[in-house]
Design a protein around this motif. Sequence first.
Motif, short mmCIF file in Angstrom:
data_model
loop_
_atom_site.label_atom_id
_atom_site.label_comp_id
_atom_site.label_asym_id
_atom_site.label_seq_id
_atom_site.Cartn_x
_atom_site.Cartn_y
_atom_site.Cartn_z
N MET A 1 2.52 -5.46 12.43
CA MET A 1 2.05 -4.11 12.09
C MET A 1 0.68 -3.87 12.74
N VAL A 3 -2.58 -1.49 12.86
CA VAL A 3 -3.27 -0.55 11.99
C VAL A 3 -4.28 0.22 12.83
N LEU A 52 -1.45 9.04 5.25
CA LEU A 52 -1.08 7.80 5.92
C LEU A 52 0.25 8.03 6.62
N ALA A 54 3.54 6.37 9.16
CA ALA A 54 4.31 5.21 9.60
C ALA A 54 4.98 5.56 10.92
N ALA A 161 -0.93 1.56 1.43
CA ALA A 161 -0.66 0.87 2.69
C ALA A 161 0.63 0.06 2.62
N ILE A 164 3.69 2.11 3.31
CA ILE A 164 3.98 2.42 4.71
C ILE A 164 4.90 1.37 5.30
N TYR A 367 0.63 -8.51 6.61
CA TYR A 367 1.85 -7.76 6.88
C TYR A 367 3.03 -8.66 7.19
N THR A 379 3.59 0.64 13.28
CA THR A 379 2.20 1.08 13.30
C THR A 379 1.88 1.86 12.03
N HIS A 380 0.75 1.54 11.44
CA HIS A 380 0.18 2.30 10.32
C HIS A 380 -0.93 3.17 10.90
N SER A 382 -3.80 6.17 10.06
CA SER A 382 -4.55 6.89 9.04
C SER A 382 -5.25 8.10 9.65
N SER A 395 -6.26 -6.87 8.49
CA SER A 395 -4.80 -6.95 8.45
C SER A 395 -4.35 -8.14 9.28
#
Length: 450
Positions: A1, A3, A52, A54, A161, A164, A367, A379-380, A382, A395
């Motif tokens: 993942m 971030v 947030l 995804a 989080a 997501i 993650y 991918t997260h 914000s 992370s």
Amino acid sequence: MRVTTVDRYAPEPGTFVHWTVRDDGTSIESPVPPSFNQLVHLVGAESGNTWLAAAFDVDGPLDRAALADAYRALIARHGTLRSSFVPTSTGPRRVLRPASVRLEEQPGTAHRSGAALRETLWRHCNDRCAPFAERAYLLAAIDRPDTATIVCAFDHAHVDAYSIAVVIEDLRLLYHGAEPETLPPVGDFVDYCAQPVEFRDDDPRVDGWREFFGDQGVVPPSFPLDLGLARGQSAPQAVELRRMLSAGETADFESWCRTNDSGLFAGLLTALAHGVRTAGGGDRTRLLFPMHTRNEPRWDTAIGWFTTNAPVAVDASGTITDSVRRTQFAVRTAIEIGAVPLADTLHALGGLNLQRSDIFMVSYIDYRRLPGARARNATHVSNTSTADDVQVWFSRSADGLALRVRYPATARARAVVLPFLNEVEQILHACAARGVLTTTGSSTAPAESV
């Protein structure tokens, strides 16, 4: 993942497509009030959108019908996506919306520039993920002949989080043909919010919070270095994204932590506190860290805001070996203290006295242990807004340890935060090197020389 933040998100050019959600039934007002997190978020809604998103890749071209089916199943599966909030004279109220919906595909918009595509996505996220929207989320995708990207965003009131990662895993399975009933059983976050809270004023954990706040009132912790802002001032948000350690170096750092009877998170907090001390912020760093409240199997793969906060003061006096061992004990104590209902605790202590809009906090998520780890290019993302304090997210993924930091974009903050992060990075590398030597047994050098 991976971030990141929306201003740093760099999608490949393609055709942006999205769906409008139409209720196929009537809505009713719910007797279940917003959770504490939701209420704080909604009361501050005027300060800007906090959402947030995804994103993950699939083979192109996009199967739009399959994705629409997957989105419908996602809504039917997770109760918070079938709820919304309305402002009233007595505060925000929850509304329950029908599980059955119609998705209306909107005309696609082709983009030859990744930057222009990002701006389009950003605008739609801000428009759709408004806190009091009837459906406070964006369901979208980026279509391309070879590789398509599924992307969706949610107002923070409905996700954390962890959620997501759950969204990515659910959509990955549903898009590729999994029947909804084959997914793991899941609870409804609205039911979670309806659970009665047990609280006693004489709970000894309340005293832990009282000791943390001290005699200055219930004032949340702030980053202990000057950021160039007076009380009440804020600035546009600056973002720092770094890969702190490779996968191998992260394992070595964890080995160093374990050699000193500590966990990786305690090691990270210790490195931060020593960075603060080096920068002139003192030996004692006070902060909050979020911890999940998914304490029953039915919440494991549910979407919602399943977090609370725990208080910790990290003592960076003496050697780093001494510090990390103290920090491990402090983290264990903080987890116990943080388990007491936060809203009731703050009320019992006299109510929260906010000096800033943001709170100095440090988060850590591994993650590798969460759903969605097998999704391609997960991918997260914000949103960005304004900032008046420092907030840190570590992370861990198969690629190693990454860092995201938000802080106010002032000259003073940049002059303080960036050297501070450089120092933290150096400490992590030095401890990771000690972990290699400890693992191989080829050195007797003491870790406290770091």
